[in-house]
Structures are given as C-alpha cells and as structure tokens.
Design an enzyme around this catalytic site. Structure first.
Site, mmCIF file in Angstrom:
data_model
loop_
_atom_site.group_PDB
_atom_site.id
_atom_site.type_symbol
_atom_site.label_atom_id
_atom_site.label_comp_id
_atom_site.label_asym_id
_atom_site.label_seq_id
_atom_site.Cartn_x
_atom_site.Cartn_y
_atom_site.Cartn_z
ATOM 1 N N TYR A 96 -16.309 -18.946 -18.400
ATOM 2 C CA TYR A 96 -17.728 -19.080 -18.467
ATOM 3 C C TYR A 96 -18.399 -19.106 -19.662
ATOM 4 C CZ TYR A 96 -22.116 -17.189 -16.539
ATOM 5 O OH TYR A 96 -23.579 -16.993 -16.281
ATOM 6 N N LYS A 169 -19.820 -20.983 -12.518
ATOM 7 C CA LYS A 169 -20.406 -19.875 -11.746
ATOM 8 C C LYS A 169 -19.634 -19.684 -10.645
ATOM 9 C CE LYS A 169 -24.299 -19.668 -14.407
ATOM 10 N NZ LYS A 169 -25.040 -18.721 -14.632
HETATM 11 O O1 LIG Z 1 -24.931 -19.670 -17.349
HETATM 12 C C1 LIG Z 1 -25.195 -18.515 -18.132
HETATM 13 O O2 LIG Z 1 -24.384 -18.120 -18.799
HETATM 14 C C2 LIG Z 1 -26.419 -17.957 -17.980
HETATM 15 C C3 LIG Z 1 -27.454 -18.749 -17.507
HETATM 16 O O3 LIG Z 1 -27.446 -19.349 -16.435
HETATM 17 C C4 LIG Z 1 -28.054 -20.013 -18.615
HETATM 18 O O4 LIG Z 1 -28.363 -21.087 -18.017
HETATM 19 O O5 LIG Z 1 -27.583 -19.659 -19.725
HETATM 20 MG MG LIG Z 2 -27.874 -21.449 -16.035
#
Ligand SMILES: O=C(O)C[C@H](O)C(=O)O
Ligand SMILES: [Mg+2]
Ligand SMILES: NC(=O)c1ccc[n+]([C@@H]2O[C@H](COP(=O)([O-])OP(=O)(O)OC[C@H]3O[C@@H](n4cnc5c(N)ncnc54)[C@H](O)[C@@H]3O)[C@@H](O)[C@H]2O)c1
Length: 556
Positions: A96, A169
């Site tokens: 992530y 996600k």
């Molecule tokens: O995706 C992430 O880490 C957080 C958030 O949704 C973002 O767009 O930064």
């Molecule tokens: Mg985001």
C-alpha cells in the site's frame, strides 16, 4: 490432446483462491489431478509462509518486494494474506502507501496479469459483459473498489496504471478487516489520461487518448454505477482517487440511490476526525471550539472540513457558525468569497472578503503563514501535496497561537508530505499533536519519545466497510462515519506524554473489528441496516475471513 493436458498447469494450481501448492496432501493431489505435479513434501501454511517471507527478504528494494507479493497474490491468495497479516506493520507500506505509488508509475512496464476488471470508456457495450466474466451472482459480492486514477495519492493522473490503487485498497480491506477476497472486485475506469508521459510511452497499456470529460464522462460513470448496482445489489461501491471536480459530485449525486462511499472524502475525513478527537482528549477541549485551517483544499481537504464542521454542529454550533470556524488555503492563498470561479466544494467555506481585507498579502494572496498568524488555528491540516509547505516559520507561528495545536500533514506519499515529524516536533518544542499519512519512526525530543500515529484512511475504511457489510447498510451515513472515528479514537490512551493519537497498525485487525461493531450499530440506529444480528460482536468475528486453508482442498 494428451500433449495439451500434460503441458498445462493443472487448474487447481492456477486459481489463486484454491491453490495451496505444496500444502496439498497426497489425497488432494490425486483428487485434483495434481499427481506428480508437485514435489514430495507436504507442507503446512506456516512452512510455506516461512519460505515466502525469506524469499521476500531477498528482494533488494520495496518495489521488488511489491512485485514479489503481487505475484504471490496472483498465485496463492491464502499464503499472500497469511504473510501480510503476520507482518502487517512491515508489509502494509509495501503493498500500500507509499510503495504502491512507485508501483503505479511503473505499472505498464511491470505488468504481468491482474484480476482487476478494466472498463473502457471506448467500449461501454462491454461493461456488463466484463463483470459477467467473473461468474458471480447478485449475492456474491460485498465490495467493489473503483478508481478512474485521475488523482492517485498525491501523484496525479496515472490512467490504467492506477488499477493497483483499487487492488491495494482491497488487499488492505482483507488484511485489516477480513473482507472475503473472493467477494470483492477491483475496477479501473479507463477514461483516458492527460499524463503526457504515459501517452507517449510505447509500453502504456491504457486508452491512448486524453481524458474524456463532460457528458461522456458522466454517462460512463453512471453506466458503471447502474451496472454494478444491478448485478451486485448488495455491494458497497467504494470510490478511490477520483479528481477533485468529480469526487464530490459523484458522491453527492448518487448517495441517495447507491451504497456509495468515497474514501478520500469520507474515509480521510473520519480518520482525521479520530485524530482530532484524540488530540482534544489531550487539550481537554470541545470540538465545538476548534479553529481549523486546511492547506490544500481539494478532495481530501474539503472532506476533512466537512467532517469536522459536521462534528461542530453535532456539538451545538449552527452550520453557519461551524463554517465560520474553517479557513481553506489553496493555490491562490486563503479562499475568500470575492475570488472568481471557486469550485463549489471550496465556496462553502469561503471567508467574507470584508473579514480579511486588512490581512497582509504576498503577491496579492494571503499565504499560509499569514493565515496561521491571523487565525491562530487549533488544527492545521495539510492535503496540498506540497512537500515542505509547513516550514519552521509556519510551525512556530502555529505554536505561538495556541498551547497544543493539532498538526496533521497528510499528503502522501513521503515525497509530498508537508512536513516530517522529526522536523516539526522539535520546531514545536514537543507541543504539536501530530499524525501523518505514512508510517514514520517515533521522534525523541527533549527526553520524550513521540509516537506518530498513521492518519491514513487505511486505519478506518476497512472496519467501516466490514461494519457496513455486516449490517447490510444501504447507505454510509454521517452517523456511521462519526461512529467509526469515535471507535478508532476510543482505542488510544493519550495520557502519557508523546502518546500516539491513533492505534498502532499492528493491532489493525482488532481495531477494525471494534470499528465494524460501532459502524453496524450506527447503521441500525440510522435506520439503514438491512441485516440484524443477535450478537454483533460475534457476527463481526464470523464475517472476518482468515487466511487458512479450508478443510477440504478445492473448497474455498
Ligand atoms: O491511499 C492512501 O494511502 C490514502 C489516500 O487514499 C490517498 O489517496 O492518499
Ligand atoms: Mg486515496
Ligand atoms: N492520509 C490520508 O488518508 C489521505 C487521504 C486522501 C488523500 N491524502 C493525500 O492528500 C493529498 C491531496 O489529495 P486529494 O485527493 O485531496 O488531491 P486534490 O488534487 O483533490 O487536492 C489537492 C489540493 O491542493 C491544492 N494545492 C496544490 N498546490 C498547492 C499550493 N502550492 N498551495 C496550496 N494548495 C495547493 C490543489 O489546488 C488542490 O485543491 C494527496 O497527497 C493524498 O495522498 C491523504
């Protein structure tokens, strides 16, 4: 025919949801046509995980680790999630944020395969068929994450490369809250890209034209929504990383008719609300009395303004009073109502020109430093993507204004963050109550160690989604968002100096379960739940998928 059969990898080894590789027993191997197709050893999931973790450790960079895990995800989903769950604090930043941002930039070059669904604006006639290839029925899907990739994290427009934000996600939903990996779908809406680098890259895999806009864009999003909702009526439709001009419009325009959730607006707003609630525990103040400055008033920033002002209203302020306690600073400086062409999401918080007439200006604009000096905010949020925007002067001005300001530089990834805690904590002499969007090490200053919570929507949306699924919620209500925020904040003890404002990532499963229960209760309270449970705690536990091999091989 024979030749074809013997040279083909058996089906049971190709389906990542059924494959268990060397963990298939000899009886299972016989039953599934795998005889002689695996080495003799029959391993446990733990043994496999030990090997995979060692292989992962040999990858030289985070991006190489990402690609290794991505391939594992496509090979053996149980093993992938076992690894992820066993090493969540270490691997969340790999699958992530921030590594997913690097992976997205390279995606067309690194592409091998993916189970995402690609919907092309040039082939609207394929939308239904694309979902139908999954072979899933109306009750089979809990969640769909969709992105048009116009505003990926803080790195902008990445077209079809942005597919992995949907995949990432979903991986977090499953790792953090046990959403069943077979009951979720990752979708990319390929509406073109305005990223010239991609358009001129021979390897680029998406539609090779500029983004479609206007009615053509709106019609395509509407087609996605109506098709997804018709085929999978129980699914929560999560929107991720849409551009600021679309995100709010799509959410507001469809919230009545669809189970729709915008993570950048609502998930971010709620995790920030949780950080603020923890900060207020320290300062012993009411949310009703806060002064909020948001630097970078796009999707996330205005979503945060909405959540915090909604909380002020719940705490007794009128909507007008609440709006008067919010200041937005964007590219053209402090947002005031004499500015031309303000987007609707900013005009709601535009300050009366009269009020700021005498404030000092630089190049005609009221800059962040001036706004901080004039407003003396109790909360300063950064969602600007401008690295370094919270300078020493800004942090010192913030601390001159109030005793313990809440300071939330939230831009992702690390190359975009407004200030790193190892700078801001000393500049604030330990006064700033901080959380940031990425994982960072604790900071020691003047004998106190400050643990910095990760105010990333990942700490909130998985539990929110699980709660919504368990309750069969028809909508995501403000009450559910506040319940999620309160449940997150309720898990930290801020009495020690330097304590984190948010629970640690290593407890994410437990934290998500607590959030899910609170959210399902709120859904029932708000009259949007379609499922009731005698024992909600147990229902949430039962709904959480665990990475373990099912009793009978081939069963999912
Ligand atoms: O995706 C992430 O880490 C957080 C958030 O949704 C973002 O767009 O930064
Ligand atoms: Mg985001
Ligand atoms: N921590 C989290 O959970 C979380 C969640 C969502 C978004 N974010 C981060 O927030 C950032 C913004 O995301 P977004 O989706 O809102 O993007 P966005 O494009 O919708 O918003 C960015 C805003 O910043 C403004 N801006 C740009 N340069 C500026 C400058 N020099 N001065 C003032 N304002 C400026 C833009 O005009 C825009 O309004 C990204 O880095 C994203 O990763 C974090």
């Amino acid at each position: 025919m024979n030749g074809v059969v013997t040279s083909t990898v058996p089906a049971a080894l190709c389906d990542p949801l059924r494959n268990r590789g060397t963990a298939f027993t000899h009886a299972e191997r016989e039953r599934l046509g795998l005889t002689g197709r695996l080495p003799a050893a029959v391993e446990t999931l733990d043994q496999q995980a030990a090997r995979a973790y060692a292989q992962l450790g040999r990858q030289p960079t985070d991006l190489a680790k990402y690609l290794y895990l991505d391939a594992l995800h496509d090979r053996n989903e149980t093993l992938y999630f076992k690894l992820l769950l066993d090493h969540l604090p270490e691997l969340l930043p790999v699958v992530y944020d921030p590594t997913v941002g690097d992976a997205i930039q390279q995606w067309s070059h690194d592409y091998r395969r993916s189970r995402a669904v690609y919907l092309s604006v040039d082939r609207p006639q394929d939308v239904r068929a694309s979902f139908e290839t999954l072979g899933l029925g109306p009750d089979d899907v809990d969640l769909i994450v969709v992105s048009d990739a116009q505003q990926i994290l803080g790195i902008g427009d990445w077209g079809v490369n942005g597919t992995d934000i949907s995949v990432g996600k979903l991986a977090v939903y499953t790792a953090a809250a046990g959403l069943h990996p077979e009951r979720v779908i990752a979708v990319n809406l390929d509406v073109g890209t305005d990223n010239q680098v991609l358009l001129n890259d021979p390897m680029y895999l998406g539609n090779r034209h500029a983004r479609v806009t206007g009615t053509a864009y709106d019609d395509f999003v509407a087609l996605y929504l109506s098709t997804a909702a018709e085929l999978f009526p129980r699914a929560l439709l999560h929107f991720e990383d849409f551009g600021p001009s679309h995100a709010r419009r799509i959410l507001v325009g469809n919230a009545k008719d669809h189970r729709i959730f915008n993570d950048d607006l609502q998930g971010t707003g709620a995790i920030v609300m949780a950080s603020v609630l923890s900060g207020l525990e320290v300062t012993r103040q009411s949310v009703a009395d806060q002064r909020l400055v948001v630097f970078g008033a796009g999707t996330a920033g205005t979503g945060i303004a909405d959540q915090i002002s909604a909380a002020m209203v719940r705490a007794g302020r009128t909507p007008e009073q609440a709006a008067s306690q919010v200041w937005l600073v964007d590219k053209d400086g402090l947002v005031s109502d004499d500015m031309d062409g303000l987007p609707d999401y900013q005009s709601a918080y535009a300050r009366p020109a009269e009020e700021v007439r005498d404030w000092p200006r630089t190049d005609g604009r009221i800059d962040l430093l001036t706004a901080v000096r004039q407003v003396r905010p109790t909360i300063l949020v950064g969602t600007s993507t401008v690295h370094g925007a919270f300078t020493q002067e800004v942090v010192e001005a913030l601390c001159a204004g109030v005793e313990r300001p809440v300071l939330l530089p939230l831009s992702n990834p690390g190359s975009r963050i407004e200030v790193m805690p190892d700078q801001a904590i000393p500049w604030s002499k330990g006064k700033a109550l901080m959380a940031v969007g990425i994982p960072v090490d604790p900071v020691t200053y003047d004998g106190t160690t400050y643990t910095i919570g990760q105010a990333n929507n990942a700490l909130l949306y998985p539990g929110l989604g699980l709660g919504a699924v368990v309750a069969g919620a028809e909508h995501i209500t403000d009450g559910m968002l506040l319940a999620a925020a309160t449940a997150v904040a309720g898990q930290v003890d801020v009495s020690e100096p330097g304590a984190s404002l948010l629970p640690p990532v290593r407890n994410l499963r437990a934290s998500s379960a607590v959030v899910a229960v609170a959210v399902a209760e709120a859904a029932a309270g708000d009259g949007v739940a379609t499922r009731t449970h005698g024992n909600l705690v147990q229902a949430v536990q039962d709904a959480m998928w665990q990475p373990a091999y099912a009793e009978r091989a081939g069963d999912r």
